[in-house]
Every structure is written in structure tokens, then in C-alpha cells.
Enzyme design. Structure first.
Site, mmCIF file in Angstrom:
data_model
loop_
_atom_site.group_PDB
_atom_site.id
_atom_site.type_symbol
_atom_site.label_atom_id
_atom_site.label_comp_id
_atom_site.label_asym_id
_atom_site.label_seq_id
_atom_site.Cartn_x
_atom_site.Cartn_y
_atom_site.Cartn_z
ATOM 1 N N LYS A 109 29.552 39.682 47.510
ATOM 2 C CA LYS A 109 29.782 38.473 46.712
ATOM 3 C C LYS A 109 31.129 37.820 47.033
ATOM 4 O O LYS A 109 31.237 36.603 47.020
ATOM 5 C CB LYS A 109 29.671 38.771 45.220
ATOM 6 N N THR A 110 32.154 38.650 47.329
ATOM 7 C CA THR A 110 33.474 38.059 47.616
ATOM 8 C C THR A 110 33.395 37.208 48.882
ATOM 9 O O THR A 110 34.010 36.149 48.965
ATOM 10 C CB THR A 110 34.551 39.163 47.763
ATOM 11 N N ASP A 141 34.024 34.467 39.239
ATOM 12 C CA ASP A 141 33.582 35.783 39.698
ATOM 13 C C ASP A 141 33.343 36.684 38.480
ATOM 14 O O ASP A 141 33.927 36.449 37.422
ATOM 15 C CB ASP A 141 34.679 36.379 40.590
ATOM 16 N N GLU A 142 32.527 37.727 38.626
ATOM 17 C CA GLU A 142 32.265 38.700 37.536
ATOM 18 C C GLU A 142 31.866 37.965 36.245
ATOM 19 O O GLU A 142 32.351 38.277 35.160
ATOM 20 C CB GLU A 142 33.513 39.570 37.266
ATOM 21 N N GLN A 175 25.702 45.106 35.757
ATOM 22 C CA GLN A 175 27.042 45.701 35.741
ATOM 23 C C GLN A 175 27.877 45.183 34.569
ATOM 24 O O GLN A 175 29.105 45.192 34.616
ATOM 25 C CB GLN A 175 27.762 45.427 37.061
ATOM 26 N N ARG A 210 28.845 53.182 43.241
ATOM 27 C CA ARG A 210 30.175 53.279 43.888
ATOM 28 C C ARG A 210 30.074 54.098 45.166
ATOM 29 O O ARG A 210 30.947 54.046 46.019
ATOM 30 C CB ARG A 210 31.217 53.974 42.978
#
Length: 672
Positions: free
Chosen positions: A28-29, A214-215, A245, A604
Site C-alpha cells: 500500500k505504501t 493511510d490506515e 486490521q 507479520r
């Protein structure tokens, strides 16, 4: 690395509102940084009219660096990349007059808030720590839900809420008198201002022509309002998030903001990023099957081009000491066989209290480790002292800062002097600092106490004048020198070595401040001391529990702290009912969020994943026999290797393992 088709769609859709549903590890970044470059290089946007907002300073810094690499520093000049709270602070800084603030407002951190609330509620709460914590949390929730003290009062149902609403009103009144803001005000005030004032709203809408968030699943009510008010009717924005998430409901995060977006912006385009570049296919399959047990607004299924790899292991320990020994033993053997680094391993747990035994086992085996969320640089006493000096220099109404340093180092200004000054300041409705200059003070305070106090406040005025005249660097240098702070550290520290370390921290802070004042930090713009102090205070609030340390250490952290990170080998410990899912969530019927936490933990892991659980565990002094977590049962059993169900090794497997160990040993000896 080329963008995949979904990433490419997300970058190129700029004509209207866009929601990018980005699964764990789906890049996504890269989408956000490429989209910023696309807006500037292909769509005629100027960097200064684009804002990108995220949740941590670390994420903002990384994003800024990556945009600079993609576009070049020159093209990226003026781009706003910040946290929600920094954006709010920037709006307040520009509009402080409209908001009825004086220029040098202070930012209160949670310790300042606690001190003020304790003082204001002495009669009602009598310093009860639990009630004070509840009060602080309730005020924060009210602010996040956009409620003023009057609205909180009229909505209050029980006696406790009525009392808290009354305390909230007193707190806000005092904050106004101090010309101070707390963390939640940094969103609440801009939202109320943009809502009420059309001129200001238009000014910011034309300043921010394109907004990226973002997020997004972590936004609370007030943050979503801020997004809506900034994008206005034109709705040129992209939000990136993952409902799987969303793990911060206790901080006010509202996963339903994803649904609201669909209702508030009917032309919303939803783009799903489903290819994961982080984990093996097996790890991802397990995570998908687990999270499928939760209801979804938007369906998505992550996939990975990385082969299946190792099975997911489940280890059983006799008790929690044995659990820690087993994990550390497994890790030592794994490192020996695979010649990996310590930093390739992470131990994740649901609650901080679980870390102690793992620390002990790692220390006994001389394995370097790092606990996330340990003391931040700004929480150290010497840094808080110097920051309090700077806060007082830039805002003489800041009573908390005044009280922290008026007698640090000692100046013979004792508690009796301060109590008399406080009573007089209250009576006159002035700050402690302003009251120290009033002639009337001599009626209640005389002698050496008064002399010492006035000597101190006069010195602060001289320093303040110096920085107002433009010599801020010299003023900061004089502050540390003239206060004899270094001598005081040597007098009060446990050893000369400790004093030296503390002074080094002060020097580091000084270097940061000078770099900021002179514009040598990453955005190259010289700043006033006032701006520097506000920025550092906010950075402290944001960075408690963040760290950029790249040393070779095993990482220990809570599942909450692990979000956004990745590690080759992950141990997820305490997979038991009552721990994960946590008992309080089971009681509140909020197991879905706990499942999302487990999902975050599993995603993770890049290569290998190990779960542990205990047959017995001590809880509040009692020995309990926990049952395995329901989440272990929900995972695909074909991908799990339960230790007790494992087939014994064949002769050939044992020999191959032994030969690999000998080869590794030889390689290590040759390396030395």
C-alpha cells in the site's frame, strides 16, 4: 519493481473518491507514494496542494523519504506528509486568532493533563488514580466524538457521567486560561472551526486539493469529520485501509467509517489489493481462513506467489516459565541451523505482562533483545526538564512547565513559597509566572522566597527577550549554561557515568533544536523556537512506543505494536482462551476484534510461524488450566503441525539434520 494491475488502477484513479482496500503486505505504501508522484508529474497538481496523512511519525517520515526517492527532492517540495495530529496543529497554528487562542499556546501531554485533572478534582475524586484515569479516558472519548462540555453534560445519564462532565467543563476552562491544548484538541478544534467557518473551510479546501489517508480503518469519528471537511464537494481523495486490521476500537477507531464512506460518497470507487508480497502461501492461507470467520463489508482474499514453505508449528509448554524457555531454546537451535540474525525473530504477545519471563530467558542465554514501547527519549526526566524550560520560554502562562522547573536546579523556592504564589495567582486569575511580578504578592510572600522567585522569573524574561529578538540558538545555549543544569545532574545522579549519559541526552536534544531552528532538518525550513517546541512536544506524544532501532536484537512486542511490521520468523505466544481472545473481549462479546489481532500477528510472519500455549498458567496467584484458543481450532489443520501429533523422525532425516548442524558448526568456526 513494476506495479501490479490493481496497484496501477489505484494510482491512476484521480477523478473522484477512491477507497483502496489493501490487505496485509500488499504494497500500500508503494501505491500512495506512486500516486503522489503521478498527481504531480502527470495530472498537473502542485506538491504543495497535496496532503498525505497517516497515524505515526515513523510512517510519515518513511512516506516522505519514499516520495523524495520517487520524485526527487525538488519536485516534492511543499508536499504535506504528516500525522492527523500534526495536520491539525498546522491548521490551528494558522488559524489561532479565529479560534480565540493567543500565539504562544502550549501542548499538554498526558502527564500534564493528569496533573491538572488531579488538581481540579481534589475535592470530588480525592486523587483516586483509577477514577482519574477513567476521567481522562472519558474526556478523550468525548472529544473524539465531538462533544463539548455542555453537550456531554446534557447527555450524561448516571451520577458518574454527570460528575465527569462537570470535571470536563472545569478542565476546558482551565486549559483556556493556560492557553493550552491537549492531544485530542488538535483534531477537535480544526473540525469545529472548519464546520462553523465557511471562509476558513474554503481556504483549507483550496490549499489541500488532493488528500490521501493511510490506515483509514484506524480513524475515529473526529478524524473522519476532518477528512470530509477538507475534501468538501469535490471529493478528490484516496483512503487506504484494511477492515481486517482494525484493532484500535479501545482508542475510538471506527471500522464502520469504511461503510460510511460508501454512504457519504456514492461515486466511491473501491479497488482491492489482494496480492501479498510478504508471506508464504501457507501463512497467508491460514490467515485468510481465520479471518473468514468475521463478517465483512467488502470481501477480499489475499494470495501470494511465494510457495507454501514450512508448516505452522504449535508447541505446548507445561507452564509460562517453560513456555519462555521453550521459545528461546527453539530460537537458539533455529539460529544455529539457519545462520540467521537475532533481528529476524519476533515474539508477539497479547499483553505487556507476558514479556517478563521471555526477557528473563533471553537474558540468561545472553541473547540481545529489544522491547517495543519502552521508555521513549522524551519521557526521560532530563529531557522533560529542558522541554519545560523551553515551553515556559515560549508561553509564560504554562503553569505546569513553570512548576516543573521553578526549583530544578534548586533555587530555594520551596513548597510553602509555591503554595502562597498559587493561592495569590488563583485569586487574581493570573498564571503563576505573571503573578510573580505583581506588587500585591508582597502581601502574602516576603523575604528570600520572594527574592529567589523574582530572580528566576526575571531571568526567564531576559532569555525570552533574547529569543524574541531573533537569537533563539544563543537563548537555548544560555538556558542550559546559566541554569547550571549540568552541575545539578552531577549532584543528583547515582554516579558520574549516569550524569554524563543524562547530559549527553540534553546535548542530543540541543542539537535537534538547533537543526530545526536553522532549517537543517528534513524539510529545510527554518522555524521559530515556538514552532520547534510545539513540534517536539507533539513528536513526544506521538512517539511513545515507537523506535527506529535497527540493532541486531530479538524483537518483543504486543500484537498492537506489531502492526505494520514484518519479520522472517514469528512466535505468537499464549494462544489460550482468556489471553487471545482476551477475557474482557469474550465478556464484552467483542471476539471479532481479537480475531483481527490474531490475523495481524499471523500476517507479520514472512517465512515461519510458531504458536505456543500452556497446560497450566498462574493468574492472579491462582493456578489455572487454560483451554487452547478457539483461533487455533479455526486455522486450517492441514497447515498446522501440532507437536504432540508429529510423526517421529526417520533415521535418514535425523542423519541429514546432524550433517547440516556439523556443516554449520564448521562454517561458524571458519568465520571466526
Amino acid at each position: 519493481m513494476k506495479l501490479n494491475p490493481a496497484q496501477n488502477d489505484a494510482v491512476r484513479h484521480v477523478s473522484g473518491p477512491c477507497l483502496v482496500l489493501a490487505g496485509a503486505g500488499s504494497g500500500k505504501t508503494r501505491v500512495i507514494t506512486n500516486k503522489i508522484a503521478y498527481l504531480v508529474q502527470q495530472c498537473g497538481y502542485k506538491a504543495r496542494n497535496i496532503a498525505a496523512v497517516t497515524f505515526t511519525n515513523k510512517a510519515a517520515r518513511e512516506m516522505k523519504e519514499r516520495v523524495s526517492q520517487t520524485m526527487g527532492k525538488q519536485e516534492a517540495r511543499g508536499l504535506m506528509v504528516s500525522t492527523f495530529h500534526t495536520l491539525g496543529l498546522n491548521i490551528i497554528r494558522r488559524e489561532y486568532k479565529v479560534l480565540g487562542l493567543k500565539a504562544g499556546f502550549s501542548l499538554f501531554d498526558d502527564q500534564d493533563q493528569m496533573a491538572l485533572l488531579k488538581e481540579l478534582t481534589e475535592e470530588q475524586l480525592d486523587g483516586d488514580k483509577d477514577l482519574l484515569n477513567q476521567l481522562m479516558h472519558t474526556i478523550s472519548n468525548w472529544k473524539n466524538d465531538m462533544l463539548t462540555p455542555a453537550q456531554a453534560e446534557s447527555a450524561a445519564m448516571g451520577d458518574r457521567d454527570k460528575l465527569f462532565a462537570h470535571c470536563y467543563a472545569a478542565y476546558q476552562k482551565q486549559m483556556k486560561a493556560y492557553n493550552a491544548l491537549d492531544f485530542d484538541d488538535l483534531i477537535l478544534m480544526p473540525v469545529l472551526l472548519l464546520k462553523m467557518n465557511e471562509e476558513v473551510r474554503q481556504r483549507w479546501q483550496s490549499r489541500i486539493r488532493y488528500l490521501l489517508v493511510d490506515e483509514y480503518q484506524d480513524t475515529n469519528t473526529s478524524q473522519y469529520q476532518l477528512v470530509k471537511l477538507l475534501v468538501g464537494e469535490r471529493a478528490r481523495f484516496t483512503v487506504v485501509g484494511d477492515d481486517d486490521q482494525s484493532i484500535y476500537s479501545w482508542r475510538g477507531a471506527q471500522p464502520k467509517n469504511l461503510i460510511l464512506l460508501n454512504q457519504d460518497f456514492p461515486s466511491l470507487k473501491v479497488i482491492k489489493l489482494e496480492q501479498n508480497y510478504r508471506s508464504t502461501s501457507r501463512i497467508l492461507r491460514a490467515a485468510n481462513i481465520l479471518i473468514d470467520n468475521n463478517p465483512h463489508v467488502f470481501e477480499k482474499t489475499l494470495f501470494s506467489a511465494i510457495p507454501d514453505g514450512e508448516m505452522l508449528k504449535v508447541l505446548k509448554a507445561n507452564n509460562e516459565e517453560h513456555e519462555a524457555e521453550r521459545v528461546v531454546g527453539e530460537m537458539i537451535a533455529h539460529r544455529f541451523m539457519n545462520r540467521t540474525d537475532h533481528k529476524d525473530y519476533a515474539i508477539l504477545y497479547r499483553g505487556n505482562h507476558q514479556s517478563r519471563l521471555f526477557e528473563k530467558a533471553l537474558m540468561q542465554n545472553r541473547i540481545p533483545y529489544k522491547i517495543s514501547g519502552s521508555t521513549s527519549f522524551f519521557a526521560r526526566a532530563e529531557i522533560k526538564d529542558i522541554m519545560a524550560y523551553l515551553r515556559l520560554l515560549t508561553n509564560q502562562d504554562d503553569d505546569n512547565a513553570f512548576l516543573r522547573i521553578v526549583n530544578t536546579p534548586r533555587r530555594e523556592i520551596g513548597p510553602v513559597t509555591l503554595e502562597k504564589l498559587g493561592s495569590y495567582a488563583n485569586m487574581r486569575g493570573k498564571s503563576l509566572f505573571a503573578a510573580s511580578f505583581e506588587l500585591g504578592l508582597q502581601q502574602t510572600l516576603t523575604g528570600r522566597g520572594l527574592e529567589a522567585l523574582q530572580g528566576f522569573t526575571r531571568w526567564v524574561v531576559e532569555l525570552s527577550d533574547r529569543f524574541e529578538r531573533g537569537d533563539a540558538v544563543e537563548a537555548v545555549r544560555s538556558l542550559v549554561r546559566d541554569s547550571h543544569y549540568e552541575d545539578w545532574l552531577y549532584e543528583t545522579s547515582s554516579s558520574p557515568k549516569a550524569a554524563e549519559m543524562r547530559m549527553k541526552n540534553v546535548s542530543d536534544l540541543y542539537s535537534w533544536i538547533v537543526a530545526d531552528l536553522e532549517g537543517d532538518n528534513y524539510d529545510n525550513e527554518p522555524k521559530s523556537l515556538r514552532e520547534v517546541v510545539q513540534r517536539l512536544t507533539l513528536r513526544d506524544m506521538m512517539e511513545r512506543g515507537e523506535d527506529d532501532n535497527e540493532a541486531d536484537q530479538v524483537q518483543l512486542m504486543t500484537l498492537h505494536a506489531s502492526k505494520g511490521l514484518e519479520f522472517p520468523y514469528v512466535y505468537l505466544v499464549g494462544m489460550e482462551e482468556g489471553l487471545l481472545p482476551h477475557q474482557s473481549s469474550i465478556d464484552e462479546d467483542n471476539v471479532e476484534e481479537e480475531r483481527r489481532l490474531a490475523y495481524v500477528g499471523i500476517t507479520r510472519a514472512q517465512r515461519e510461524m510458531t504458536f505456543t500455549l500452556c497446560k497450566e498458567r498462574r493468574q492472579y496467584g491462582e493456578l489455572i488450566k487454560p483451554t487452547p484458543s478457539r483461533f487455533l481450532e479455526e486455522l486450517p489443520q492441514d497447515d498446522l503441525e501440532w507437536e504432540e501429533k508429529k510423526k517421529p523422525q526417520s533415521q535418514q532425516e535425523r542423519m541429514a539434520k546432524g550433517q547440516a548442524a556439523i556443516a554449520n558448526l564448521k562454517a561458524m568456526l571458519n568465520k571466526d
